[in-house]
Write a protein that holds these residues in place. Sequence first.
Motif, PDB file in Angstrom:
ATOM      1  N   ALA A 156       0.847  -1.068  -0.022  1.00  0.00           N
ATOM      2  CA  ALA A 156      -0.111  -0.103   0.177  1.00  0.00           C
ATOM      3  C   ALA A 156       0.929   1.271  -0.062  1.00  0.00           C
ATOM      4  CB  ALA A 156      -1.040  -0.099   1.152  1.00  0.00           C
ATOM      5  N   GLY A 157       2.369   0.971   0.087  1.00  0.00           N
ATOM      6  CA  GLY A 157       3.176   2.101   0.139  1.00  0.00           C
ATOM      7  C   GLY A 157       3.652   2.633   1.534  1.00  0.00           C
ATOM      8  N   ALA A 158       3.699   1.937   2.428  1.00  0.00           N
ATOM      9  CA  ALA A 158       4.329   2.069   3.756  1.00  0.00           C
ATOM     10  C   ALA A 158       5.849   1.651   3.709  1.00  0.00           C
ATOM     11  CB  ALA A 158       3.389   1.438   4.838  1.00  0.00           C
ATOM     12  N   LYS A 159       6.470   1.985   4.621  1.00  0.00           N
ATOM     13  CA  LYS A 159       7.971   1.355   4.903  1.00  0.00           C
ATOM     14  C   LYS A 159       8.148   0.910   6.399  1.00  0.00           C
ATOM     15  CE  LYS A 159      11.964   3.788   6.046  1.00  0.00           C
ATOM     16  NZ  LYS A 159      12.715   4.836   5.839  1.00  0.00           N
ATOM     17  N   GLU A 160       8.491  -0.181   6.190  1.00  0.00           N
ATOM     18  CA  GLU A 160       8.644  -1.059   7.838  1.00  0.00           C
ATOM     19  C   GLU A 160       9.805  -0.256   8.603  1.00  0.00           C
ATOM     20  OE1 GLU A 160       9.464  -5.143  10.009  1.00  0.00           O
ATOM     21  OE2 GLU A 160       8.595  -5.194   8.023  1.00  0.00           O
ATOM     22  N   LEU A 161       9.389   0.351   9.857  1.00  0.00           N
ATOM     23  CA  LEU A 161      10.514   1.041  10.643  1.00  0.00           C
ATOM     24  C   LEU A 161      10.927   0.008  11.667  1.00  0.00           C
ATOM     25  CD1 LEU A 161       9.324   4.668  11.109  1.00  0.00           C
ATOM     26  CD2 LEU A 161      10.937   3.777   9.552  1.00  0.00           C
ATOM     27  N   LYS A 162      10.081  -0.941  12.455  1.00  0.00           N
ATOM     28  CA  LYS A 162      10.361  -1.551  13.588  1.00  0.00           C
ATOM     29  C   LYS A 162       9.405  -2.706  13.388  1.00  0.00           C
ATOM     30  CE  LYS A 162      11.463   1.001  16.969  1.00  0.00           C
ATOM     31  NZ  LYS A 162      11.240   1.799  17.960  1.00  0.00           N
ATOM     32  N   ARG A 163      10.081  -3.868  14.017  1.00  0.00           N
ATOM     33  CA  ARG A 163       9.249  -5.224  14.277  1.00  0.00           C
ATOM     34  C   ARG A 163       9.945  -5.710  15.517  1.00  0.00           C
ATOM     35  NH1 ARG A 163       8.163  -9.955  10.149  1.00  0.00           N
ATOM     36  NH2 ARG A 163       7.785  -8.137   8.654  1.00  0.00           N
ATOM     37  N   ILE A 164       8.875  -5.941  16.552  1.00  0.00           N
ATOM     38  CA  ILE A 164       9.463  -6.402  17.752  1.00  0.00           C
ATOM     39  C   ILE A 164       8.441  -7.356  18.099  1.00  0.00           C
ATOM     40  CG2 ILE A 164       9.662  -5.750  20.292  1.00  0.00           C
ATOM     41  CD1 ILE A 164      10.282  -3.116  19.364  1.00  0.00           C
ATOM     42  N   ASP A 165       9.038  -8.473  18.638  1.00  0.00           N
ATOM     43  CA  ASP A 165       8.048  -9.786  18.871  1.00  0.00           C
ATOM     44  C   ASP A 165       8.341 -10.303  20.532  1.00  0.00           C
ATOM     45  OD1 ASP A 165       9.545 -12.538  18.657  1.00  0.00           O
ATOM     46  OD2 ASP A 165       9.858 -11.328  16.762  1.00  0.00           O
ATOM     47  N   ASN A 166       7.491 -11.289  20.843  1.00  0.00           N
ATOM     48  CA  ASN A 166       7.678 -11.974  22.233  1.00  0.00           C
ATOM     49  C   ASN A 166       7.817 -13.452  21.834  1.00  0.00           C
ATOM     50  OD1 ASN A 166       5.154 -12.614  22.288  1.00  0.00           O
ATOM     51  ND2 ASN A 166       4.616 -11.971  24.246  1.00  0.00           N
ATOM     52  N   ASP A 167       8.091 -13.832  20.681  1.00  0.00           N
ATOM     53  CA  ASP A 167       7.767 -14.995  20.265  1.00  0.00           C
ATOM     54  C   ASP A 167       6.388 -15.812  19.965  1.00  0.00           C
ATOM     55  OD1 ASP A 167      10.825 -15.593  20.145  1.00  0.00           O
ATOM     56  OD2 ASP A 167      10.663 -16.355  22.258  1.00  0.00           O
ATOM     57  N   THR A 168       5.670 -14.973  20.447  1.00  0.00           N
ATOM     58  CA  THR A 168       4.050 -15.391  20.116  1.00  0.00           C
ATOM     59  C   THR A 168       3.497 -14.329  19.434  1.00  0.00           C
ATOM     60  OG1 THR A 168       4.106 -16.723  22.062  1.00  0.00           O
ATOM     61  CG2 THR A 168       1.973 -16.109  21.109  1.00  0.00           C
ATOM     62  N   TRP A 169       3.561 -12.988  20.121  1.00  0.00           N
ATOM     63  CA  TRP A 169       2.806 -11.761  19.410  1.00  0.00           C
ATOM     64  C   TRP A 169       3.927 -10.787  18.752  1.00  0.00           C
ATOM     65  CZ3 TRP A 169      -2.114 -11.915  19.177  1.00  0.00           C
ATOM     66  CH2 TRP A 169      -2.953 -12.824  19.846  1.00  0.00           C
ATOM     67  N   CYS A 170       3.457  -9.925  17.686  1.00  0.00           N
ATOM     68  CA  CYS A 170       4.220  -9.141  17.229  1.00  0.00           C
ATOM     69  C   CYS A 170       3.615  -7.924  17.129  1.00  0.00           C
ATOM     70  CB  CYS A 170       4.591  -9.592  15.731  1.00  0.00           C
ATOM     71  SG  CYS A 170       5.619  -8.732  14.906  1.00  0.00           S
ATOM     72  N   GLY A 171       4.584  -6.901  16.968  1.00  0.00           N
ATOM     73  CA  GLY A 171       4.001  -5.447  16.626  1.00  0.00           C
ATOM     74  C   GLY A 171       5.022  -4.634  15.726  1.00  0.00           C
ATOM     75  N   LEU A 172       4.359  -4.064  14.654  1.00  0.00           N
ATOM     76  CA  LEU A 172       4.938  -3.517  13.809  1.00  0.00           C
ATOM     77  C   LEU A 172       4.841  -1.800  13.625  1.00  0.00           C
ATOM     78  CD1 LEU A 172       3.697  -5.625  10.825  1.00  0.00           C
ATOM     79  CD2 LEU A 172       5.894  -5.738  11.605  1.00  0.00           C
ATOM     80  N   VAL A 173       5.918  -1.208  13.341  1.00  0.00           N
ATOM     81  CA  VAL A 173       5.838   0.343  13.275  1.00  0.00           C
ATOM     82  C   VAL A 173       6.273   0.614  11.675  1.00  0.00           C
ATOM     83  CG1 VAL A 173       6.701   2.545  13.959  1.00  0.00           C
ATOM     84  CG2 VAL A 173       6.488   0.704  15.759  1.00  0.00           C
ATOM     85  N   MET A 174       5.290   1.427  11.091  1.00  0.00           N
ATOM     86  CA  MET A 174       5.256   1.405   9.608  1.00  0.00           C
ATOM     87  C   MET A 174       5.126   3.205   9.533  1.00  0.00           C
ATOM     88  SD  MET A 174       5.037  -1.625   8.702  1.00  0.00           S
ATOM     89  CE  MET A 174       5.031  -1.927   6.796  1.00  0.00           C
ATOM     90  N   GLU A 175       5.677   3.491   8.370  1.00  0.00           N
ATOM     91  CA  GLU A 175       5.741   5.008   8.135  1.00  0.00           C
ATOM     92  C   GLU A 175       5.374   5.032   6.770  1.00  0.00           C
ATOM     93  OE1 GLU A 175       9.622   7.234   8.221  1.00  0.00           O
ATOM     94  OE2 GLU A 175       8.647   7.632  10.188  1.00  0.00           O
ATOM     95  N   ARG A 176       4.760   6.305   6.424  1.00  0.00           N
ATOM     96  CA  ARG A 176       4.349   6.674   5.063  1.00  0.00           C
ATOM     97  C   ARG A 176       5.736   6.893   4.299  1.00  0.00           C
ATOM     98  NH1 ARG A 176       0.171   6.795   3.047  1.00  0.00           N
ATOM     99  NH2 ARG A 176       0.298   8.362   1.425  1.00  0.00           N
TER     100      ARG A 176
END
Length: 176
Positions: A156-176
């Motif tokens: 869709a046009g975003a760039k991934e800045l960060k990915r953090i997980d705890n081996d089960t769940w994950c969070g992403l930070v994306m930027e335009r």
Amino acid sequence: EEASQDERVNLLINPGLSFGTGGHFTTHFCLQQLEVAIQEIAPTSLIDAGSGSGILSIAAAKLGIPSITAFDMDPIAVEQANANATLNKVEFDVSRADLLDPAYELPKADLVCANILSQVLIEAAPKLLAVTQQRLILSGIRVVEADQVASAYIRAGAKELKRIDNDTWCGLVMER
């Protein structure tokens, strides 16, 4: 309220039957990244998609974001989030809405937080990115689904800045 010893802002949260106390990895990730975003991009507007207990919007309001659009499709969550906003002496309205409803239009915002199921995040990628002016914080993602979610936003046009997980769940930070 007095600040805790680490000088963090205290939040009073009664989740009722809704999701979001800050203890689960996904909510904790969003709270951490909200703080980072405030320091790095100084957002003046926030969309809290799938607000649950309202914890992210309450934190954003207490940290100085003046314009907050919060919504959840669960009427019980909406009621509880509004009660939690009152409990924390912050002002914003949580409305009932379905992110995937094509008739539901969102305003543009500097920062978008969406802590919801991966499939919804994937389907909503074009809509959420279209209203994001700077940064997206995405969570509620199982680690095995993280690549699919990230790919939907990258397409869709975003760039991934960060990915953090705890081996089960994950969070992403994306930027335009």
